[in-house]
Design a protein around this motif. Structure first.
Motif, PDB file in Angstrom:
ATOM      1  N   ILE A   1       0.971  -1.322  -0.275  1.00  0.00           N
ATOM      2  CA  ILE A   1       0.158  -0.155  -0.016  1.00  0.00           C
ATOM      3  C   ILE A   1       0.827   1.246  -0.061  1.00  0.00           C
ATOM      4  CG2 ILE A   1      -1.919  -1.127   0.982  1.00  0.00           C
ATOM      5  CD1 ILE A   1      -1.225   0.104   3.703  1.00  0.00           C
ATOM      6  N   LEU A   2       2.004   1.164   0.576  1.00  0.00           N
ATOM      7  CA  LEU A   2       3.128   2.155   0.680  1.00  0.00           C
ATOM      8  C   LEU A   2       3.587   2.561  -0.947  1.00  0.00           C
ATOM      9  CD1 LEU A   2       5.379   2.027   3.584  1.00  0.00           C
ATOM     10  CD2 LEU A   2       3.697   3.791   3.235  1.00  0.00           C
ATOM     11  N   GLY A   3       3.923   1.369  -1.743  1.00  0.00           N
ATOM     12  CA  GLY A   3       4.003   1.602  -2.864  1.00  0.00           C
ATOM     13  C   GLY A   3       2.968   2.199  -3.818  1.00  0.00           C
ATOM     14  N   LYS A   4       1.725   1.610  -3.694  1.00  0.00           N
ATOM     15  CA  LYS A   4       0.803   1.945  -4.581  1.00  0.00           C
ATOM     16  C   LYS A   4       0.243   3.456  -4.130  1.00  0.00           C
ATOM     17  CE  LYS A   4      -0.472  -1.292  -7.450  1.00  0.00           C
ATOM     18  NZ  LYS A   4      -0.602  -0.675  -8.809  1.00  0.00           N
ATOM     19  N   SER A   5       0.732   3.902  -2.849  1.00  0.00           N
ATOM     20  CA  SER A   5       0.153   5.327  -2.499  1.00  0.00           C
ATOM     21  C   SER A   5       1.168   6.314  -3.126  1.00  0.00           C
ATOM     22  CB  SER A   5       0.539   5.274  -1.218  1.00  0.00           C
ATOM     23  OG  SER A   5      -0.593   4.450  -0.272  1.00  0.00           O
TER      24      SER A   5
ATOM     25  N   PHE B   1      -6.342  11.701   2.921  1.00  0.00           N
ATOM     26  CA  PHE B   1      -5.955  10.482   2.282  1.00  0.00           C
ATOM     27  C   PHE B   1      -5.985   9.337   2.949  1.00  0.00           C
ATOM     28  CE2 PHE B   1      -2.602   7.096   1.226  1.00  0.00           C
ATOM     29  CZ  PHE B   1      -2.853   6.990  -0.300  1.00  0.00           C
ATOM     30  N   THR B   2      -5.532   9.229   4.163  1.00  0.00           N
ATOM     31  CA  THR B   2      -5.540   7.982   5.209  1.00  0.00           C
ATOM     32  C   THR B   2      -7.089   7.720   5.469  1.00  0.00           C
ATOM     33  OG1 THR B   2      -5.150   9.439   7.183  1.00  0.00           O
ATOM     34  CG2 THR B   2      -3.384   8.381   6.217  1.00  0.00           C
ATOM     35  N   LEU B   3      -7.865   8.881   5.690  1.00  0.00           N
ATOM     36  CA  LEU B   3      -9.221   8.564   6.042  1.00  0.00           C
ATOM     37  C   LEU B   3      -9.955   8.025   4.774  1.00  0.00           C
ATOM     38  CD1 LEU B   3     -10.367  11.715   7.775  1.00  0.00           C
ATOM     39  CD2 LEU B   3      -9.981   9.652   8.705  1.00  0.00           C
TER      40      LEU B   3
ATOM     41  N   GLY C   1      -0.256   9.802  13.625  1.00  0.00           N
ATOM     42  CA  GLY C   1      -1.107   8.716  13.940  1.00  0.00           C
ATOM     43  C   GLY C   1      -2.120   8.316  12.881  1.00  0.00           C
ATOM     44  N   CYS C   2      -2.544   9.253  12.107  1.00  0.00           N
ATOM     45  CA  CYS C   2      -3.518   8.636  11.133  1.00  0.00           C
ATOM     46  C   CYS C   2      -2.821   7.756  10.056  1.00  0.00           C
ATOM     47  CB  CYS C   2      -4.141   9.783  10.279  1.00  0.00           C
ATOM     48  SG  CYS C   2      -5.325  10.615  11.325  1.00  0.00           S
ATOM     49  N   PHE C   3      -1.627   8.209   9.722  1.00  0.00           N
ATOM     50  CA  PHE C   3      -0.589   7.389   8.746  1.00  0.00           C
ATOM     51  C   PHE C   3      -0.246   5.867   9.498  1.00  0.00           C
ATOM     52  CE2 PHE C   3       3.061   6.440   5.982  1.00  0.00           C
ATOM     53  CZ  PHE C   3       2.459   6.692   4.801  1.00  0.00           C
ATOM     54  N   MET C   4      -0.046   6.117  10.464  1.00  0.00           N
ATOM     55  CA  MET C   4       0.379   4.650  11.131  1.00  0.00           C
ATOM     56  C   MET C   4      -1.084   3.748  11.383  1.00  0.00           C
ATOM     57  SD  MET C   4       3.538   4.607  11.588  1.00  0.00           S
ATOM     58  CE  MET C   4       3.642   3.280  12.518  1.00  0.00           C
ATOM     59  N   LEU C   5      -2.231   4.424  11.840  1.00  0.00           N
ATOM     60  CA  LEU C   5      -3.550   3.559  11.598  1.00  0.00           C
ATOM     61  C   LEU C   5      -3.689   3.047  10.119  1.00  0.00           C
ATOM     62  CD1 LEU C   5      -5.965   2.664  13.143  1.00  0.00           C
ATOM     63  CD2 LEU C   5      -6.879   4.939  12.781  1.00  0.00           C
ATOM     64  N   PHE C   6      -3.407   3.890   9.209  1.00  0.00           N
ATOM     65  CA  PHE C   6      -3.682   3.377   7.794  1.00  0.00           C
ATOM     66  C   PHE C   6      -2.792   2.428   7.308  1.00  0.00           C
ATOM     67  CE2 PHE C   6      -1.101   4.435   3.772  1.00  0.00           C
ATOM     68  CZ  PHE C   6      -1.993   3.723   2.902  1.00  0.00           C
ATOM     69  N   LEU C   7      -1.461   2.105   8.173  1.00  0.00           N
ATOM     70  CA  LEU C   7      -0.566   1.224   7.657  1.00  0.00           C
ATOM     71  C   LEU C   7      -1.179  -0.192   8.290  1.00  0.00           C
ATOM     72  CD1 LEU C   7       3.091   2.840   7.819  1.00  0.00           C
ATOM     73  CD2 LEU C   7       1.540   2.222   5.758  1.00  0.00           C
TER      74      LEU C   7
END
Length: 546
Positions: A112-116, A164-166, A268-274
């Motif tokens: 998902i990091l690559g696709k982001s 983005f993360t939401l 925090g949002c980005f870590m929750l996304f991962l």
């Protein structure tokens, strides 16, 4: 782990933006984009500076100037969230290459990091275009300290994180549990329509709940409280409040605390996304394959469909079927082009100020009104993606055209006609808005319609020509026909540059009457069409000589 992630990001970006097989001699397409973008940027920056300056002078006297940045962040986060829904759905679930990465030793969070990476590029370009002029305009008019600019740079980098993360979390959970991706093709169309419906729904709700007297009373109360307006507009979305306070109070410890809170929230949002991606992404993505299709037709239906008809009609009907039956082409060529007219229609129906707009149009002379309507309409229909994908839509099957008993001139003519027909939908909606809501006289509307039909042919020719000289045929997914290409922007810039200059000249020429103005516009369109025709002939001769 980070080396693997970075390698995956580079591979995916190279796949998206590789120029393999592209004609590098067509780099000159950047020239008209740059030239015609300069007036756009100058006008945009000038309007932004004037708007921010006027708002600041008005709001500073009541201590509510912070609402300027609050409005910026609310609007920016909304736009980025809607963009994220579409780009994430396509990049994470609906690309054909995603399943090819599964056998490799990558964790779901690395995928998902690559696709982001590609969606983030679009988000940062949009964010930069909207944020940077507004940010510097506010800094200049408020004489902001150096801390404002120092904290503004990291805040700009963090702005796309939360929307983005939401959006990504919502879609990954939806794909896992609702499993809407079982029918990939239908999901693409439904997602696009729902996005359009969501925007219209929000606009309708806002307008239905607008009570001028109650709003005036609330406004009076909020003006008495420091940052009252800011608190009100960011009441339901704290990230915009934190980012605004981090900038407006940048020189104080309070502003630095708000800045740290902004950073913590984004991280925090980005870590929750991962974390959610690690748990749900692969399971949701595995259900995103397309459905099987029947390859045979009943004999009766097959015999009914096979009948003799004119070659031009058969070819155009085939092109229209491909557009309407391929979800990506339907979204890009039809549904997205209807956004502007439908949005205007909803606003005018719900807004009691329609008469005000009609009155505003009445303040112009007939000559000025036709010039305004002409320029706005020609840019709107020129932004349709049908023409700029005329050749590229065929992909690797383009060379099959050479086996048809048709000349290349005929094939291109039929493709131009297809784009012209698709644009008739937009023109019809605009005509409904003009006659039914703006109450334009019938004669005036017929003259405007004539101009639009001719302008439609020009924009269809221009888009098809640009795609013909630099097609994208080696695509594996229909989205690649429209992504990472400058042709659409080139077509808009050329159209606006030519007819914007013509409209400006006619506007300032007082000796021309309404009839002569219409004649001048028609003459300009005819000259432009002839010019594109000559370019087509030159390109066809060059192609035939190879």
């Amino acid at each position: 782990m980070m080396n693997k992630t970075w390698l995956l990001v580079k591979i995916i970006l190279k796949m998206q933006y590789s120029k393999a097989g592209a004609n590098h001699s067509q780099i000159w397409l950047l020239v008209p984009i740059i030239l015609f973008s300069i007036p756009f940027l100058y006008l945009y920056i000038t309007i932004t500076n004037a708007t921010v300056s006027a708002l600041y002078q008005t709001l500073q006297s009541v201590g509510q100037e912070s609402v300027i940045l609050g409005l910026l962040f609310i609007g920016l986060h909304t736009i980025l969230f809607i963009m994220s829904l579409v780009t994430i759905l396509n990049a994470f679930f609906f690309t054909e290459d995603i399943k090819s990465f599964i056998p490799f030793p990558f964790q779901p969070y690395q995928l998902i990091l690559g696709k982001s990476a590609n969606p983030f590029i679009y988000l940062y370009i949009t964010s930069g275009f909207l944020f940077i002029p507004w940010f510097y305009a506010y800094g200049n008019v408020s004489e902001a300290p150096i801390h404002y600019y120092l904290q503004g740079v990291p805040i700009f980098l963090l702005v796309p994180m939360v929307p983005f993360t939401l959006a990504a979390i919502i879609l990954m959970v939806a794909m896992r549990f609702i499993n809407i991706s079982k029918n990939k093709d239908r999901s693409k169309v439904i997602t696009g329509i729902l996005t359009l419906a969501f925007i219209i729904f929000i606009n309708v709700i806002v307008r239905l709940n607008t009570d001028s007297q109650a709003m005036l009373q609330r406004l009076t109360y909020l003006l008495k409280e420091k940052d009252g307006l800011l608190i009100k507009i960011t009441n339901y979305y704290p990230p915009a409040f934190l980012q605004t306070k981090a900038l407006t109070d940048a020189s104080t410890w309070e502003g630095f605390i708000y800045f740290l809170m902004t950073v913590v929230l984004a991280v925090g949002c980005f870590m929750l996304f991962l974390w959610i991606g690690q748990r749900f992404y692969i399971k949701g993505m595995l259900g995103s394959g397309g459905v099987g299709r029947k390859l045979t037709l009943p004999k009766k239906k097959s015999a009914k469909n096979v009948k003799k008809q004119a070659v031009w009609l058969s070819y155009i009907k085939t092109e229209l079927r491909i557009i309407f039956r391929t979800p990506t082409f339907l979204m890009q060529c039809v549904i997205q082009s209807l956004f502007g007219p439908v949005f205007l229609l909803i606003i005018f129906i719900m807004d009691s100020g329609t008469q005000g707009l009609a009155t505003l149009m009445n303040n112009f002379s007939e000559k000025q009104s036709i010039l305004v309507l002409f320029l706005a309409s020609v840019v709107l229909i020129g932004s349709n993606a049908t023409a700029i994908s005329s050749v590229s839509r065929d992909g690797k099957n383009w060379f099959v055209q050479f086996y048809f008993p048709l000349s290349m001139k005929q094939i291109l003519l039929y493709k131009i006609s297809t784009a012209w027909i698709i644009n008739l939908i937009t023109i019809t909606l605009l005509l409904i808005v003009g006659i039914g809501l703006l109450q334009l006289p019938l004669t005036y509307s017929l003259i405007w319609l004539l101009l639009m039909l001719v302008a439609n042919w020009f924009t269809s020719m221009l888009g098809t020509y640009l795609d013909f000289i630099q097609p994208k045929l080696n695509w594996t997914d229909e989205q690649e026909v429209f992504k990472s290409r400058l042709i659409g922007l080139t077509a808009i810039c050329i159209t606006f540059g030519i007819f914007g200059a013509l409209v400006l000249i006619l506007w300032n020429t007082s000796i021309l009457s309404f009839i002569l103005t219409v004649f001048s516009l028609l003459l300009g369109l005819i000259i432009a069409i002839i010019t594109i025709g000559i370019l087509f002939r030159l390109k066809l001769r060059q192609t035939n000589s190879l």
